[in-house]
Design a protein around this motif. Structure first.
Motif, short mmCIF file in Angstrom:
data_model
loop_
_atom_site.label_atom_id
_atom_site.label_comp_id
_atom_site.label_asym_id
_atom_site.label_seq_id
_atom_site.Cartn_x
_atom_site.Cartn_y
_atom_site.Cartn_z
N ALA A 149 25.79 -71.42 -48.21
CA ALA A 149 24.86 -72.24 -49.16
C ALA A 149 23.65 -70.82 -49.60
CB ALA A 149 23.47 -73.32 -48.72
N ILE A 150 23.77 -70.76 -50.98
CA ILE A 150 22.56 -69.79 -51.34
C ILE A 150 21.36 -70.35 -52.10
CG2 ILE A 150 22.55 -67.97 -52.40
CD1 ILE A 150 24.48 -67.27 -49.95
N PHE A 151 20.09 -69.92 -51.98
CA PHE A 151 19.37 -71.03 -52.35
C PHE A 151 18.24 -69.49 -53.66
CE2 PHE A 151 19.34 -73.11 -48.96
CZ PHE A 151 18.79 -74.26 -48.98
N ILE A 152 18.36 -69.89 -54.71
CA ILE A 152 17.56 -68.90 -55.57
C ILE A 152 16.73 -70.08 -56.21
CG2 ILE A 152 18.69 -68.33 -57.90
CD1 ILE A 152 21.63 -68.82 -56.99
N LEU B 19 21.38 -65.65 -61.94
CA LEU B 19 22.56 -67.17 -61.66
C LEU B 19 23.70 -65.85 -62.40
CD1 LEU B 19 23.28 -69.55 -61.39
CD2 LEU B 19 22.19 -69.88 -62.85
N SER B 20 23.63 -66.06 -63.57
CA SER B 20 24.68 -64.76 -64.28
C SER B 20 25.13 -64.03 -63.98
CB SER B 20 23.85 -63.64 -65.29
OG SER B 20 23.12 -62.74 -65.54
N ALA C 87 23.52 -72.89 -55.08
CA ALA C 87 25.00 -73.22 -54.68
C ALA C 87 25.95 -72.42 -53.40
CB ALA C 87 25.11 -72.39 -56.30
N VAL C 88 26.63 -73.48 -53.91
CA VAL C 88 27.62 -72.86 -52.48
C VAL C 88 28.90 -71.96 -53.18
CG1 VAL C 88 29.67 -73.58 -50.83
CG2 VAL C 88 27.13 -74.82 -51.12
N GLY C 89 29.69 -70.90 -53.24
CA GLY C 89 30.37 -70.70 -54.29
C GLY C 89 31.89 -70.81 -53.06
N MET C 90 32.69 -71.34 -54.20
CA MET C 90 33.53 -72.13 -53.67
C MET C 90 34.82 -70.52 -54.07
SD MET C 90 34.29 -75.13 -53.53
CE MET C 90 35.61 -75.75 -53.96
N LYS C 91 35.54 -70.54 -52.64
CA LYS C 91 36.32 -68.93 -52.38
C LYS C 91 38.17 -69.54 -53.16
CE LYS C 91 34.48 -67.02 -48.78
NZ LYS C 91 34.18 -66.68 -47.12
N LYS C 92 38.09 -70.65 -53.54
CA LYS C 92 39.20 -71.32 -53.32
C LYS C 92 38.89 -72.64 -54.13
CE LYS C 92 43.78 -73.41 -52.54
NZ LYS C 92 45.46 -73.56 -51.28
#
Length: 399
Positions: free
Chosen positions: A87-90, A22-23, A96-101
């Protein structure tokens, strides 16, 4: 007893790996960025990790609950026309879903954040129906697990969904959430809770220093305007000396003066401790000097050095017959114009950041009341299903 201890060790180890990943979240997203299969691949990895420790039924239930939650965020972001990563599973940290903006305001951010727990609530309703029909304890587990996960996400600490929702009301609420986490960490230390506390503390601190950041931005804006004026004056000087045979030497002398000014600024840099709030004036002075130094370096790199190189080239080159040479004045005009344009773009970026920072958490009273009511309704509904699911689980354990 031994089996439980082994599971605890495995859990601790995997949690540590999860915290490391996550880091390095950007690295995780880049590693799994394989088009449409990113979600699927990470989903199977998480399922495998959960299934090994807790069994495949638990793994399916948890991955399903996380998937629906993240789809809520993705759908809401799409409605707001904001680009996201898959969506990426950890494993052992969720998904988590990464916001590009980032959204333009806290209202849109709250809308996207709210959609996750809302879809999470909807995801457990089929389990409620199935349990009422079959009485199968797995559905009770899914109700309890899903409601707990989504209720936890409503905790008013950024970056949890709850923190992003209540930000519309006031980001100061984050401090209340952080204070509430402290006794939890003392009574039951958990690496994930600790990580959330650290991220939450960082987000709260950035917001607490928002006024200072706005002042710093305005200061930078003024310095950029001054640099534009200095660039025009310097351009007039360069055009005045351009026809002299020792023009390259003159430009070199200007570069020396530029470096002397930079050294003088460096010597005047304030030193010593600068405590936030108490020494903000001193910190602003230091930031102003550092910005001036940066602008002097930029002036030398984009204006003086190219001008000197062109002057040296003119001294050592001959124009072939029929080849038209660019007039020195035209070259200098283009150079000044290009430099001023870069300063103007930088100033516009600073202005946009200032405006966004000043207005990001501004919302009407109607919006605040609506968000508060919806937040409390969702939290109340999830709390009910936490109790409902736990009651089912206890009844089966007793039976």
């Amino acid at each position: 007893m031994s089996k439980k201890k082994n599971q605890s060790k495995i859990w601790a180890g995997l949690s540590a790996v999860g915290l490391f990943l996550l880091s390095k979240l950007k690295f995780v997203f880049a590693l799994l960025k394989v088009g449409k299969f990113a979600t699927l691949i990470s989903m199977f990895i998480s399922f495998g990790a959960y299934a090994i420790i807790y069994g495949w039924k638990f793994g399916v239930a948890l991955v399903y609950l996380l998937f629906v939650h993240e789809m809520g965020h993705l759908l809401a972001a799409k409605q707001k026309k904001l680009p996201t990563s898959p969506a990426i599973f950890i494993p052992f940290l969720g998904a988590a879903v990464g916001m590009k903006k980032m959204p333009d305001n806290a209202k849109d951010e709250a809308y996207i954040a709210y959609a996750g727990p809302l879809f999470g609530l909807l995801s457990i309703l089929p389990a409620v129906v199935l349990y009422e029909k079959t009485g199968y304890p797995l559905w009770g587990l899914m109700i309890s697990l899903g409601a707990t996960i989504n209720l936890f996400n409503l905790f008013p600490v950024s970056p949890l969904d709850g923190g992003r929702i209540v930000g519309v009301l006031s980001p100061k609420i984050w401090l209340i959430g952080l204070i509430c986490i402290i006794p939890i960490l003392i009574l039951s230390p958990d690496p994930i809770i600790f990580l959330i506390f650290l991220f939450g503390l960082g987000n709260w601190w950035r917001n607490a220093r928002r006024d200072y950041t706005v002042k710093e931005g305005k200061q930078t804006e003024e310095l950029l305007v001054n640099e534009q004026e200095e660039a025009r004056k310097l351009g007039n000087e360069l055009k005045h000396y351009q026809d002299m045979p020792n023009f390259a030497y003159i430009v070199d002398h200007m570069m020396d003066e530029n470096r002397v000014s930079k050294d003088r600024l460096i010597r005047n840099l304030p030193d010593g401790w600068m405590l936030p709030f108490f020494h903000d004036k001193k910190k602003l002075k230091k930031d102003a000097i550092l910005t001036k130094i940066s602008l002097l370096e930029k002036r030398e790199r984009l204006l003086l050095v190219p001008c000197k190189e062109e002057a040296l080239k003119e001294e050592h080159s001959t124009v072939e017959e029929g080849q038209q040479e660019k007039a020195p004045e035209q070259f200098i005009n283009e150079l000044i114009s290009s430099y001023e344009e870069s300063l103007l773009n930088e100033k516009e970026n600073v202005q946009n950041e200032i405006e966004k920072m000043k207005n990001y958490y501004v919302a009407s009273m109607k919006t605040k009341v609506t968000v508060l009511v919806l937040y409390l309704l969702l939290a109340g509904s999830l709390s009910y299903f936490v109790v409902y699911g736990n009651t089912i689980m206890k009844s089966h354990l007793i039976g």
